[in-house]
Design a protein around this motif. Sequence first.
Motif, mmCIF file in Angstrom:
data_model
loop_
_atom_site.group_PDB
_atom_site.id
_atom_site.type_symbol
_atom_site.label_atom_id
_atom_site.label_comp_id
_atom_site.label_asym_id
_atom_site.label_seq_id
_atom_site.Cartn_x
_atom_site.Cartn_y
_atom_site.Cartn_z
ATOM 1 N N GLU A 6 -55.002 -46.263 -20.180
ATOM 2 C CA GLU A 6 -55.088 -47.427 -19.213
ATOM 3 C C GLU A 6 -53.798 -46.867 -18.356
ATOM 4 N N SER A 7 -52.484 -46.606 -18.799
ATOM 5 C CA SER A 7 -50.916 -46.183 -18.149
ATOM 6 C C SER A 7 -50.835 -44.991 -18.484
ATOM 7 N N ARG A 8 -50.114 -44.299 -17.104
ATOM 8 C CA ARG A 8 -49.995 -42.956 -17.014
ATOM 9 C C ARG A 8 -49.116 -42.531 -17.876
ATOM 10 N N HIS A 9 -47.837 -43.836 -18.375
ATOM 11 C CA HIS A 9 -47.305 -43.401 -19.187
ATOM 12 C C HIS A 9 -47.648 -42.987 -21.017
ATOM 13 N N GLN A 10 -48.873 -42.704 -20.414
ATOM 14 C CA GLN A 10 -49.966 -42.368 -22.357
ATOM 15 C C GLN A 10 -50.543 -41.062 -21.933
ATOM 16 N N TYR A 11 -49.964 -40.299 -21.115
ATOM 17 C CA TYR A 11 -50.206 -39.274 -20.651
ATOM 18 C C TYR A 11 -49.515 -38.406 -19.726
ATOM 19 N N ARG A 12 -49.609 -37.279 -19.922
ATOM 20 C CA ARG A 12 -49.444 -36.415 -18.156
ATOM 21 C C ARG A 12 -49.890 -35.113 -17.832
ATOM 22 N N SER A 13 -50.300 -35.786 -16.635
ATOM 23 C CA SER A 13 -51.073 -34.412 -15.711
ATOM 24 C C SER A 13 -50.451 -33.159 -15.330
ATOM 25 N N CYS A 14 -50.548 -31.970 -15.771
ATOM 26 C CA CYS A 14 -50.750 -31.093 -15.934
ATOM 27 C C CYS A 14 -52.157 -30.002 -15.519
ATOM 28 N N HIS A 15 -52.197 -29.004 -15.516
ATOM 29 C CA HIS A 15 -52.705 -27.545 -15.644
ATOM 30 C C HIS A 15 -52.981 -26.474 -16.725
ATOM 31 N N ILE A 16 -53.865 -26.295 -17.070
ATOM 32 C CA ILE A 16 -53.754 -25.988 -17.927
ATOM 33 C C ILE A 16 -54.975 -23.861 -17.483
ATOM 34 N N PRO A 85 -47.550 -22.346 -9.072
ATOM 35 C CA PRO A 85 -47.202 -22.255 -8.680
ATOM 36 C C PRO A 85 -45.484 -21.705 -7.835
ATOM 37 N N GLN A 86 -44.771 -22.647 -7.462
ATOM 38 C CA GLN A 86 -43.090 -22.479 -7.470
ATOM 39 C C GLN A 86 -42.546 -22.282 -8.893
ATOM 40 N N ALA A 87 -43.233 -22.902 -10.266
ATOM 41 C CA ALA A 87 -42.082 -22.478 -11.773
ATOM 42 C C ALA A 87 -42.445 -21.138 -11.957
ATOM 43 N N GLN A 88 -43.260 -20.768 -11.606
ATOM 44 C CA GLN A 88 -43.113 -19.255 -11.870
ATOM 45 C C GLN A 88 -41.543 -18.201 -11.765
ATOM 46 N N PRO A 89 -41.989 -17.618 -12.783
ATOM 47 C CA PRO A 89 -40.885 -16.530 -12.709
ATOM 48 C C PRO A 89 -40.494 -15.399 -11.794
ATOM 49 N N LYS A 90 -39.391 -15.850 -11.116
ATOM 50 C CA LYS A 90 -39.010 -14.627 -10.272
ATOM 51 C C LYS A 90 -38.231 -13.785 -10.723
ATOM 52 N N THR A 91 -38.448 -12.331 -10.147
ATOM 53 C CA THR A 91 -37.800 -11.296 -10.947
ATOM 54 C C THR A 91 -36.036 -11.741 -9.592
ATOM 55 N N LYS A 92 -35.269 -11.959 -10.348
ATOM 56 C CA LYS A 92 -33.797 -11.577 -9.538
ATOM 57 C C LYS A 92 -32.497 -11.232 -9.506
ATOM 58 N N GLY A 157 -44.174 -26.915 -17.705
ATOM 59 C CA GLY A 157 -44.911 -26.856 -16.515
ATOM 60 C C GLY A 157 -44.433 -27.556 -15.531
ATOM 61 N N ASP A 158 -43.772 -28.493 -15.671
ATOM 62 C CA ASP A 158 -43.197 -29.801 -14.839
ATOM 63 C C ASP A 158 -42.303 -29.411 -13.328
ATOM 64 N N ASP A 159 -42.384 -29.597 -11.765
ATOM 65 C CA ASP A 159 -41.321 -29.408 -11.114
ATOM 66 C C ASP A 159 -40.402 -30.471 -11.577
ATOM 67 N N VAL A 160 -39.064 -30.476 -11.572
ATOM 68 C CA VAL A 160 -38.103 -31.707 -12.156
ATOM 69 C C VAL A 160 -37.259 -31.519 -11.592
ATOM 70 N N VAL A 161 -36.649 -32.567 -10.799
ATOM 71 C CA VAL A 161 -35.247 -32.960 -9.802
ATOM 72 C C VAL A 161 -34.465 -34.145 -10.929
ATOM 73 N N VAL A 162 -32.918 -33.382 -10.109
ATOM 74 C CA VAL A 162 -32.416 -34.515 -10.987
ATOM 75 C C VAL A 162 -30.924 -35.283 -10.445
ATOM 76 N N THR A 163 -31.069 -36.782 -10.566
ATOM 77 C CA THR A 163 -30.633 -36.760 -9.136
ATOM 78 C C THR A 163 -29.444 -36.806 -10.127
ATOM 79 N N LYS A 164 -27.848 -37.518 -9.573
ATOM 80 C CA LYS A 164 -26.566 -38.384 -10.515
ATOM 81 C C LYS A 164 -26.274 -39.273 -8.956
ATOM 82 N N MET A 165 -27.187 -39.869 -10.450
ATOM 83 C CA MET A 165 -25.772 -41.908 -10.284
ATOM 84 C C MET A 165 -24.896 -42.278 -10.597
ATOM 85 N N ALA A 166 -24.105 -43.293 -10.359
ATOM 86 C CA ALA A 166 -22.999 -43.469 -10.688
ATOM 87 C C ALA A 166 -22.529 -43.459 -12.095
#
Length: 181
Positions: A6-16, A85-92, A157-166
Amino acid sequence: MVKILESRHQYRSCHIRLPGEDQRFAAVMVDGKFYSLLKIVRDRQKALKICELLMAKGGDVVMTKTAKGDAIWLWEADAIADLPPQAQPKTKPAAVPSPPYRVLTSPEQYQTCYIRIPDIGDRLEAIYVGGKYYSLFKADQSAEQTVELAVKLCQRGDDVVVTKMAQGYTLWVLEADAVLA
């Protein structure tokens, strides 16, 4: 008994990805197991009946509530997580590896908002960054905990952003299907 999430906290959406298949599949991860989307059924009783039939044949299923009805998810024993696709490893040629997530240090780098996701009805707290919506995952952590969890989410496989708070940090996860609430 059908496991209804019932709650989104019980699972995580992804692709396989599945062996022998070229395409990636929508999935959820529950307790470390991947379940692919079988179908969405408008009538709850019909959805429960389908789940019971699948379970009687030895299938492991879970159900989630969506805007269009109940989603039936079937366990895929051989599934592997697929990076977006945006998290696929890139050679640099960079000598120093950069973290697999973005860190935003100023509130001017993002907008706070609320979003809705097709598979849940509740509004979620989110940020808008670079034309994408990221839902709140976890807040008020130490730097070490934040880095550890962010890396785990990126490896999954998640795209993650971290924000700095006080006081601490906040983790946000990309919601590709989100709409502004």
